[in-house]
Design a protein around this motif. Sequence first.
Motif, PDB file in Angstrom:
ATOM      1  N   TYR A 103     117.429   7.272  66.947  1.00  0.00           N
ATOM      2  CA  TYR A 103     118.796   6.761  67.063  1.00  0.00           C
ATOM      3  C   TYR A 103     118.883   5.919  68.327  1.00  0.00           C
ATOM      4  O   TYR A 103     118.080   6.068  69.247  1.00  0.00           O
ATOM      5  N   LEU A 104     119.851   5.019  68.343  1.00  0.00           N
ATOM      6  CA  LEU A 104     120.101   4.221  69.545  1.00  0.00           C
ATOM      7  C   LEU A 104     120.974   5.037  70.482  1.00  0.00           C
ATOM      8  O   LEU A 104     122.046   5.501  70.084  1.00  0.00           O
ATOM      9  N   GLN A 105     120.508   5.206  71.724  1.00  0.00           N
ATOM     10  CA  GLN A 105     121.276   5.992  72.703  1.00  0.00           C
ATOM     11  C   GLN A 105     122.681   5.434  72.915  1.00  0.00           C
ATOM     12  O   GLN A 105     123.620   6.177  73.136  1.00  0.00           O
ATOM     13  N   ALA A 106     122.801   4.117  72.849  1.00  0.00           N
ATOM     14  CA  ALA A 106     124.104   3.485  73.082  1.00  0.00           C
ATOM     15  C   ALA A 106     124.950   3.428  71.814  1.00  0.00           C
ATOM     16  O   ALA A 106     126.073   2.936  71.836  1.00  0.00           O
ATOM     17  N   GLY A 107     124.414   3.944  70.702  1.00  0.00           N
ATOM     18  CA  GLY A 107     125.122   3.863  69.432  1.00  0.00           C
ATOM     19  C   GLY A 107     124.896   2.493  68.793  1.00  0.00           C
ATOM     20  O   GLY A 107     124.225   1.640  69.359  1.00  0.00           O
ATOM     21  N   GLU A 108     125.439   2.301  67.609  1.00  0.00           N
ATOM     22  CA  GLU A 108     125.282   1.038  66.895  1.00  0.00           C
ATOM     23  C   GLU A 108     126.597   0.286  66.856  1.00  0.00           C
ATOM     24  O   GLU A 108     127.664   0.872  66.981  1.00  0.00           O
ATOM     25  N   GLY A 109     126.484  -0.994  66.650  1.00  0.00           N
ATOM     26  CA  GLY A 109     127.649  -1.847  66.464  1.00  0.00           C
ATOM     27  C   GLY A 109     127.431  -2.654  65.202  1.00  0.00           C
ATOM     28  O   GLY A 109     126.369  -2.579  64.585  1.00  0.00           O
ATOM     29  N   CYS A 110     128.439  -3.430  64.822  1.00  0.00           N
ATOM     30  CA  CYS A 110     128.346  -4.192  63.587  1.00  0.00           C
ATOM     31  C   CYS A 110     129.263  -5.401  63.696  1.00  0.00           C
ATOM     32  O   CYS A 110     130.382  -5.274  64.200  1.00  0.00           O
ATOM     33  N   LEU A 111     128.788  -6.552  63.235  1.00  0.00           N
ATOM     34  CA  LEU A 111     129.605  -7.766  63.295  1.00  0.00           C
ATOM     35  C   LEU A 111     130.859  -7.664  62.422  1.00  0.00           C
ATOM     36  O   LEU A 111     131.812  -8.402  62.626  1.00  0.00           O
ATOM     37  N   SER A 112     130.869  -6.737  61.467  1.00  0.00           N
ATOM     38  CA  SER A 112     132.042  -6.546  60.613  1.00  0.00           C
ATOM     39  C   SER A 112     133.011  -5.491  61.164  1.00  0.00           C
ATOM     40  O   SER A 112     134.057  -5.243  60.577  1.00  0.00           O
ATOM     41  N   VAL A 113     132.622  -4.859  62.273  1.00  0.00           N
ATOM     42  CA  VAL A 113     133.472  -3.818  62.870  1.00  0.00           C
ATOM     43  C   VAL A 113     133.851  -4.282  64.279  1.00  0.00           C
ATOM     44  O   VAL A 113     132.995  -4.419  65.142  1.00  0.00           O
ATOM     45  N   ASP A 114     135.141  -4.557  64.480  1.00  0.00           N
ATOM     46  CA  ASP A 114     135.575  -5.140  65.748  1.00  0.00           C
ATOM     47  C   ASP A 114     135.628  -4.157  66.910  1.00  0.00           C
ATOM     48  O   ASP A 114     135.345  -4.518  68.035  1.00  0.00           O
ATOM     49  N   GLU A 115     135.983  -2.916  66.623  1.00  0.00           N
ATOM     50  CA  GLU A 115     136.103  -1.944  67.717  1.00  0.00           C
ATOM     51  C   GLU A 115     134.826  -1.123  67.827  1.00  0.00           C
ATOM     52  O   GLU A 115     134.146  -0.893  66.824  1.00  0.00           O
ATOM     53  N   PRO A 116     134.492  -0.679  69.052  1.00  0.00           N
ATOM     54  CA  PRO A 116     133.318   0.187  69.180  1.00  0.00           C
ATOM     55  C   PRO A 116     133.591   1.553  68.542  1.00  0.00           C
ATOM     56  O   PRO A 116     134.693   2.088  68.662  1.00  0.00           O
ATOM     57  N   ILE A 117     132.600   2.070  67.824  1.00  0.00           N
ATOM     58  CA  ILE A 117     132.718   3.407  67.238  1.00  0.00           C
ATOM     59  C   ILE A 117     131.602   4.240  67.865  1.00  0.00           C
ATOM     60  O   ILE A 117     130.436   4.076  67.523  1.00  0.00           O
ATOM     61  N   PRO A 118     131.975   5.089  68.849  1.00  0.00           N
ATOM     62  CA  PRO A 118     130.945   5.841  69.570  1.00  0.00           C
ATOM     63  C   PRO A 118     130.311   6.943  68.726  1.00  0.00           C
ATOM     64  O   PRO A 118     130.952   7.501  67.850  1.00  0.00           O
ATOM     65  N   GLY A 119     129.036   7.195  69.023  1.00  0.00           N
ATOM     66  CA  GLY A 119     128.344   8.288  68.357  1.00  0.00           C
ATOM     67  C   GLY A 119     126.920   7.911  68.016  1.00  0.00           C
ATOM     68  O   GLY A 119     126.572   6.735  67.954  1.00  0.00           O
ATOM     69  N   PHE A 120     126.096   8.927  67.821  1.00  0.00           N
ATOM     70  CA  PHE A 120     124.700   8.718  67.444  1.00  0.00           C
ATOM     71  C   PHE A 120     124.613   8.506  65.937  1.00  0.00           C
ATOM     72  O   PHE A 120     125.262   9.210  65.162  1.00  0.00           O
ATOM     73  N   VAL A 121     123.798   7.541  65.542  1.00  0.00           N
ATOM     74  CA  VAL A 121     123.580   7.228  64.131  1.00  0.00           C
ATOM     75  C   VAL A 121     122.133   7.597  63.798  1.00  0.00           C
ATOM     76  O   VAL A 121     121.212   6.872  64.166  1.00  0.00           O
ATOM     77  N   PRO A 122     121.917   8.753  63.133  1.00  0.00           N
ATOM     78  CA  PRO A 122     120.536   9.133  62.819  1.00  0.00           C
ATOM     79  C   PRO A 122     119.923   8.188  61.790  1.00  0.00           C
ATOM     80  O   PRO A 122     120.546   7.862  60.786  1.00  0.00           O
ATOM     81  N   ARG A 123     118.708   7.734  62.089  1.00  0.00           N
ATOM     82  CA  ARG A 123     117.957   6.835  61.203  1.00  0.00           C
ATOM     83  C   ARG A 123     116.536   7.373  61.080  1.00  0.00           C
ATOM     84  O   ARG A 123     116.114   8.211  61.877  1.00  0.00           O
ATOM     85  N   HIS A 124     115.769   6.832  60.153  1.00  0.00           N
ATOM     86  CA  HIS A 124     114.345   7.171  60.076  1.00  0.00           C
ATOM     87  C   HIS A 124     113.647   6.471  61.240  1.00  0.00           C
ATOM     88  O   HIS A 124     113.941   5.311  61.537  1.00  0.00           O
ATOM     89  N   ALA A 125     112.724   7.164  61.898  1.00  0.00           N
ATOM     90  CA  ALA A 125     112.017   6.597  63.047  1.00  0.00           C
ATOM     91  C   ALA A 125     111.096   5.449  62.623  1.00  0.00           C
ATOM     92  O   ALA A 125     110.915   4.479  63.352  1.00  0.00           O
TER      93      ALA A 125
END
Length: 184
Positions: A103-125
């Motif tokens: 996961y990204l320590q800083a969390g993920e962002g998205c060009l379609s999402v204007d506000e930051p949404i904090p939290g860890f996003v588990p992904r496959h390594a």
Amino acid sequence: MVTMEDIIRDGHPTLRKVAAEVAMPPSEEDQQILSSLLEYVINSQNGEIATEYSLRPGIGLAAPQINVSKRMIAVHLSDDTGKLYSYALFNPKIISHSVEKSYLQAGEGCLSVDEPIPGFVPRHARVTVKGITLAGEVVKLRLKGLAAICFQHEIDHLNGIMFYDYINKQDPFMAIEGAIAIER
């Protein structure tokens, strides 16, 4: 050229649809769309161009984000070793993945999402992605780290999944057991 005005925002129904396969060989229109997705991510990382055209920086973009419900993604990023991943792919698929998570320590962002949404996003390594380039070549990419996370994020867009769907609602920063934390 794709601009910020072309990028649809969270809540738009196209972002929750499963995108259609692109017929091969791709039409000229589909090639143009895919090419413009890659052009956007490259230009958005160039400070001068991004400022001139008011582009929000991004490392990946999927066709559904510009309201085209087709299986096309573009990624342009360098990993922590400086290796460049610059790909525009038709019909990308994850054909294998690790059990291990990251996961990204800083969390993920998205060009379609204007506000930051904090939290860890588990992904496959680690993931192996197969797709077809603009030149019509079938490529198989073995990815880890930021590149693996970015490709998973973009392929999720093709399946109507948003990054925040994976965040633990009760405890957004709950430790993900055995996962690799990646700094951006």
